[in-house]
Scaffold this active site. Structure first.
Site, mmCIF file in Angstrom:
data_model
loop_
_atom_site.group_PDB
_atom_site.id
_atom_site.type_symbol
_atom_site.label_atom_id
_atom_site.label_comp_id
_atom_site.label_asym_id
_atom_site.label_seq_id
_atom_site.Cartn_x
_atom_site.Cartn_y
_atom_site.Cartn_z
ATOM 1 N N HIS A 2 -4.104 -8.923 6.662
ATOM 2 C CA HIS A 2 -3.247 -7.813 6.851
ATOM 3 C C HIS A 2 -1.893 -7.817 6.686
ATOM 4 O O HIS A 2 -0.662 -6.938 7.221
ATOM 5 C CB HIS A 2 -3.726 -7.516 8.118
ATOM 6 N N HIS A 48 -7.273 1.438 2.523
ATOM 7 C CA HIS A 48 -7.219 -0.262 3.247
ATOM 8 C C HIS A 48 -7.950 -1.185 2.374
ATOM 9 O O HIS A 48 -6.707 -2.268 2.582
ATOM 10 C CB HIS A 48 -8.587 -0.139 4.287
ATOM 11 N N HIS A 69 -11.702 -9.205 -1.676
ATOM 12 C CA HIS A 69 -10.232 -10.033 -1.536
ATOM 13 C C HIS A 69 -11.406 -11.203 -2.554
ATOM 14 O O HIS A 69 -9.544 -12.416 -3.755
ATOM 15 C CB HIS A 69 -10.928 -11.314 -0.066
#
EC number: 3.5.1.108
Length: 316
Positions: free
Chosen positions: A88, A245, A272
């Site tokens: 983030h 997101h 990820h």
């Protein structure tokens, strides 16, 4: 950055002055302070552990230092010193056009804050960016690169800017199937993605708590769903907040290339680890990209170009 100012151009940047954030680690639940400081040219993004850890405290934000995890992006240096949940803050740095910074953390995790990048963005742009008189290099994708894990995949194809194209599919009706494509220039990360929170299923939360994970997770710093219900107070910030997101995460993970990327990123049910697989495949195939000095024309198409202070989304 002051209201009305915009980053950009062919020079590298760093933050003008330091900014700190206090919160808790998503998985440990422990209090943590993080401070972003200016850095020298060509240093990239460096995380620095400020607590009592053995060995070297600095961990460069690079793809080949990722210790793959299904729940977050974790970096680990040669001495085994780690910092977790970097995606983030990396997305905020990339989306605001910061090329060099030292990120001090007094624990093993970046603070989760509200589960998005919004507070990081406000802090970075509130301090402003400083251009450094050193040319910026960028990676330009010149051929297709693709990786797969089961029915999930991620792909690069050539494009004159960073285009992120993402599709997710979840059984929970509150998420379902979502697809979004976004040109990451013209401040679109700040405006469209930065306040989108991480999300999970209630069953997954219960399972993680049983394993001693996600101890800092709450219904306020994540969107928690259960079937067709959104359990987090206030509901969704965007109808398609989940896929937004995922795109935020992808931008942060792509920032671990070490330089901005010009190319079309496509992800189908990717996470990820798969985005990191894609970067590893990219650097294993040097014939599929080139590293070039960023021209003014290229700079106008990078994430962070065209950011407006007054376009940062407000959050509850």
């Amino acid at each position: 950055m002051n209201k009305g100012e915009r980053p950009g151009g062919t020079l590298q940047t760093t933050i003008k002055s330091s900014v700190s954030f206090d919160g808790v680690g998503l998985h440990s639940g422990a209090p943590v302070r993080m401070t972003i400081l200016p850095a020298l040219p060509n240093s990239g993004i460096v995380f620095r552990r400020m607590d009592n850890v053995p060995g070297r405290r600095d961990i460069r934000a690079l793809w080949n230092l990722v210790h793959q995890s299904p729940l977050c992006t974790r970096l680990e240096n040669e001495d085994g010193v780690t910092v977790s949940t970097v995606e983030h803050i990396m997305a905020a740095l990339m989306g605001c056009g910061v090329h060099n910074a030292v990120v001090e953390v007094d624990g093993p995790e970046v603070p989760i804050l509200d589960g998005s990048s919004a507070a990081f963005v406000r802090g970075i742009l509130g301090k402003g960016l400083r251009r450094i008189n050193v040319p910026l290099k960028v990676y330009r994708i010149t051929d297709t690169i693709e990786v797969r894990r089961g029915d999930s995949w991620a792909r690069f194809t050539p494009h004159d800017r960073l285009l992120i194209d993402f599709r997710i599919e979840f059984k929970d009706a509150a998420i379902g199937t979502q697809k979004k494509t976004l040109d990451m220039s013209n401040g679109s990360f700040v405006r469209e993605l930065s306040n989108s929170r991480t999300f999970c299923r209630k069953a997954d939360v219960d399972a993680m708590h049983a394993q001693g994970l996600a101890l800092g997770g709450t219904y306020e710093n994540a969107v928690v769903v259960d079937g067709d219900r959104v359990l987090s107070p206030g509901g969704l910030r965007h109808k398609d907040e989940a896929v937004r997101h995922k795109m935020l995460d992808a931008l942060g993970d792509l920032g671990l290339a070490g330089a901005p990327i010009l190319g079309h990123y496509e992800g189908f049910k990717a996470g990820h680890a798969l985005t990191n697989d894609l970067l590893r495949a990219m650097f294993a195939q040097p014939e599929c990209f080139e590293k070039v000095t960023c021209s003014d024309e290229m700079a106008a198409k990078l994430p962070g170009a065209g950011v407006h202070w007054d376009e940062i989304p407000e959050v509850a």
